[in-house]
Structures are given as C-alpha cells and as structure tokens.
Design a protein around this motif. Structure first.
Motif, PDB file in Angstrom:
ATOM      1  N   GLN A   1       0.833  -1.204   0.000  1.00 35.04           N
ATOM      2  CA  GLN A   1       0.000   0.000   0.000  1.00 35.04           C
ATOM      3  C   GLN A   1       0.871   1.259   0.000  1.00 35.04           C
TER       4      GLN A   1
ATOM      5  N   GLU B   1       1.963   1.884  -3.613  1.00 34.61           N
ATOM      6  CA  GLU B   1       0.875   2.390  -4.454  1.00 34.61           C
ATOM      7  C   GLU B   1       0.501   3.812  -4.067  1.00 34.61           C
ATOM      8  N   ALA B   2       0.401   4.068  -2.765  1.00 33.65           N
ATOM      9  CA  ALA B   2       0.012   5.403  -2.299  1.00 33.65           C
ATOM     10  C   ALA B   2       1.068   6.437  -2.661  1.00 33.65           C
TER      11      ALA B   2
ATOM     12  N   LEU C   1       0.601   7.160  -6.339  1.00 36.02           N
ATOM     13  CA  LEU C   1      -0.612   7.952  -6.545  1.00 36.02           C
ATOM     14  C   LEU C   1      -0.371   9.415  -6.196  1.00 36.02           C
TER      15      LEU C   1
ATOM     16  N   TYR D   1     -11.906   9.227   3.320  1.00 38.49           N
ATOM     17  CA  TYR D   1     -11.692   7.990   2.562  1.00 38.49           C
ATOM     18  C   TYR D   1     -12.943   7.619   1.768  1.00 38.49           C
TER      19      TYR D   1
ATOM     20  N   SER E   1     -11.774   8.404  -2.073  1.00 40.58           N
ATOM     21  CA  SER E   1     -12.044   7.334  -3.032  1.00 40.58           C
ATOM     22  C   SER E   1     -13.272   7.644  -3.879  1.00 40.58           C
TER      23      SER E   1
ATOM     24  N   CYS F   1      -7.226  13.832  -5.494  1.00 43.25           N
ATOM     25  CA  CYS F   1      -6.351  12.667  -5.494  1.00 43.25           C
ATOM     26  C   CYS F   1      -7.226  11.462  -5.181  1.00 43.25           C
TER      27      CYS F   1
ATOM     28  N   ILE G   1      -8.117   7.742  -4.466  1.00 45.94           N
ATOM     29  CA  ILE G   1      -7.443   6.603  -3.854  1.00 45.94           C
ATOM     30  C   ILE G   1      -8.349   5.381  -3.924  1.00 45.94           C
TER      31      ILE G   1
ATOM     32  N   ALA H   1      -6.618   2.136   5.564  1.00 41.76           N
ATOM     33  CA  ALA H   1      -6.174   2.822   4.352  1.00 41.76           C
ATOM     34  C   ALA H   1      -5.273   3.999   4.681  1.00 41.76           C
TER      35      ALA H   1
ATOM     36  N   TYR I   1      -2.923   5.683   2.235  1.00 37.98           N
ATOM     37  CA  TYR I   1      -3.504   6.504   1.169  1.00 37.98           C
ATOM     38  C   TYR I   1      -3.904   7.898   1.644  1.00 37.98           C
ATOM     39  N   SER I   2      -3.941   8.116   2.929  1.00 31.72           N
ATOM     40  CA  SER I   2      -4.093   9.485   3.430  1.00 31.72           C
ATOM     41  C   SER I   2      -2.735  10.095   3.754  1.00 31.72           C
TER      42      SER I   2
ATOM     43  N   PRO J   1      -0.107  10.634  -0.055  1.00 31.25           N
ATOM     44  CA  PRO J   1      -0.521  11.763  -0.901  1.00 31.25           C
ATOM     45  C   PRO J   1      -0.385  13.117  -0.194  1.00 31.25           C
TER      46      PRO J   1
END
Length: 348
Positions: A25, A28-29, A32, A98, A124, A140, A142, A151, A154-155, A158
């Motif tokens: 993760q 990927e994050a 992103l 999220y 998302s 952005c 996610i 998650a 993802y916060s 980015p």
C-alpha cells in the motif's frame, strides 16, 4: 497458541491481510501522490489545514509528527463540522475523507469554500468526489473498498507529496525506500505464522486489561493516538493515550484512585531517540513512580535509521497488536457496529 487458527476463525474479512499488505500500500500510495502532484501549482501559502475524521484525520497527525521541523508552515488537523476562519488566510486546505461521505468533512468543506488560498481533496469518491468535481477542486483519487483505518497509507503519502510539491516540506525519496524495506521485514515478523512474535506478546499482556499508551510529544505523539484508536476499533476495547510532559502536570496525580482500576492498567510507553532530553528524564521518573501501581509496562523504542521508518514501524506494530487483541477477545476485528448504528441514527 495457534495464531493462524485464530485468524481463520476470527477474521473472515482479513483485517490482518490488510495490515500485512501495508508495504505494498505504501508503494501504491506513494505513486498515486506523485502522479497527482504533477498537476499542482504552488502559490503563497502560510499554513496547512487538513480536514478529516477517524482514519483520514490520523493520516494528517502522522504527517505532522513525521515531518516535524521539516514543515515550512504549521499543519492543523481539523476534526469538526466547521473550520475556524482564522485558519484560512493564505491556507492550503486538504479535504480528506476515505469514503467521501463523512458528514463532518463535507460540512467543513462547505465552510472553507471561497476562503482558503488553495484546496485539494483526497478521497475514493462518494459525495466529496462529486462536489469537488463540480467545483473544480483537484482530487487525489485513492482505492476504495477498505475500512478507512486500514487505508492510512492513502491518506499519509498523498498528503506528504502535496506538501512536498507545494514547497511546504522537505522529503527524501531514499527515506521512503528504506522505510518500505524495513516495513516489509516488520510485517513478516509480526505475521500469525510466527506464534511468539512481539505484537502477539503485547496483545496477550493487554488482553483483559486497560491499555494506557504514552509517548513523547514529538515523533510518537500521533502514533500513540493511532495505537489507541486501533485498539478501540479493531480490538473492541477501551484505551487511553497521553503525551509527556503534559501528563506530568495533571494525569500523574490521578494515579491514586480507584486502586482496583489502577491494577487493571497496562502501560505502553512509545519512546524515540529524538525525544527531548528533559522529556526523557520526566518520562523515566514518571514510569519509576507509576510502574509499581500498574499491572504491567512495555517500553517500546522506535526502530530504524530515519524518522519515516521509525514512525511507520511503530504504528504498524500497534496495528498488529490491535488485531491480535481482537482475536484474543474472541472478536472479528473488522465490524464497527456501534459506529454504523450511530450513522444510521443520524440519517433518520
């Protein structure tokens, strides 16, 4: 104890799998965030305001703790329906939800429209995605489909990239690579395939007790909050967190009554080498006074060469602890039934 058997019995939606996947993760994050920020332009910005709740807000707390003095402007995390006007002049506002449907965050977004110097969103989708698309706010996007607390990559990443791109923070790509490698080893070490791993050991000690998570007021302050909220949501247990040295001006006196409760408290002290030397001394004196009153004490020193590795590895240890605690409590770590019920009531 057979941890794999407990996982199979207690974790049908694989919260453990989501935590074990954190290094992937991260990657990927990070990508992103990097891709999203290629479209951003800078400007005159003197403060950063991140609006969010729960798992989205804690990402902002973690970014602030991680970057510390590398931030070129103060970072405020707002957990509320409204952003105070005094925070908005020359402000970058990051709207982080999220699901995109968090009521407080949607309301906070409406309160800052036309007032902040710059606004971006991390989500998302959901209502926030629709509104920001309508208003021309950069989004952005996610991946969805996870519990928000799972998650956090993802916060976190980015947000780091946004601040880096806009000249509000100094970040090192090499630091990220080292952190990801270290976290890969940690996730393998804390896996249920290793029955005597450190995370399971701590969870066994917390089972049936009241965790008090203490930290220095620097790198680990946000991590202590994360440990607490993960124990709440995954472990379905109450927990408490506080930071040195503030707690020595009030909480220390509370360690007198009720005596039967004190004997049910297990202390987890999160300690980092960059904690202020006087804070370390206060911590050591405090723990010397309090340890005989508590049921147990774990002193956890952060591990890693740099701040990113140390903050994330300590966070991930707490994530694993919270899931093992759920298993030992005989509970599935994923459902948050009381939160779901509260949201249903709010919609009536």
């Amino acid at each position: 104890m057979d941890l794999k058997k407990l996982q199979n019995e207690m974790d049908p939606k694989s919260m453990m799998g989501l935590v074990e996947a954190f290094p992937a993760q991260m990657h990927e994050a990070y990508e992103l965030g990097e891709s999203f920020c290629a479209k951003l332009a800078g400007g005159k910005l003197s403060r950063i305001v991140l609006c969010g709740m729960g798992g989205s807000a804690i990402g902002g707390d973690m970014v602030r703790s991680y970057l510390g003095s590398r931030l070129a402007a103060p970072l405020h995390v707002v957990r509320s329906y409204e952003v105070p006007g005094y925070l908005l002049e020359d402000a970058l506002c990051i709207i982080s939800s999220y699901s995109g449907n968090t009521g407080e965050t949607l309301s906070a977004y409406e309160s800052i429209k036309g007032k902040a110097a710059s606004v971006v969103a991390i989500t998302s989708g959901g209502k926030l995605g629709e509104i920001c698309l309508r208003d021309g706010i950069p989004i952005c996007r996610i991946p969805g489909g996870m519990p928000p607390r799972a998650a956090i990559a993802y916060s976190f990443f980015p947000t780091v990239h946004i601040l880096w791109k806009l000249g509000l923070a100094e970040v090192s790509e090499e630091e990220f690579s080292r952190a990801r490698e270290h976290l890969g080893r940690d996730c393998a070490e804390f896996s249920p395939v290793n029955p005597d791993n450190r995370a399971a050991e701590i969870a066994r000690a917390l089972h049936g007790y009241f965790p008090f998570i203490y930290s220095g007021g620097m790198l680990c302050e946000a991590v202590a909050r994360r440990w607490c909220t993960q124990i709440n949501e995954n472990g379905k247990s109450l927990a408490h967190y506080a930071s040195f040295t503030e707690l020595n001006h009030n909480e220390i006196v509370g360690w007198e009554t009720p005596e039967d409760l004190l004997g049910k408290i297990v202390i987890v002290s999160l300690e980092d080498r960059e904690d202020h030397e006087l804070s370390k001394r206060q911590r050591d004196i405090f723990l010397g006074i309090i340890e005989p009153l508590a049921a147990g004490l774990f002193r956890i020193e952060t591990k890693g060469e740099d701040r990113l590795t140390r903050i994330l590895s300590t966070m991930v240890l707490g994530d694993f602890v919270s899931i093992y605690l759920a298993y030992f409590n005989g509970l599935d770590p994923t459902p948050v039934e009381k939160i779901d019920y509260l949201k249903q009531r709010l919609q009536q």
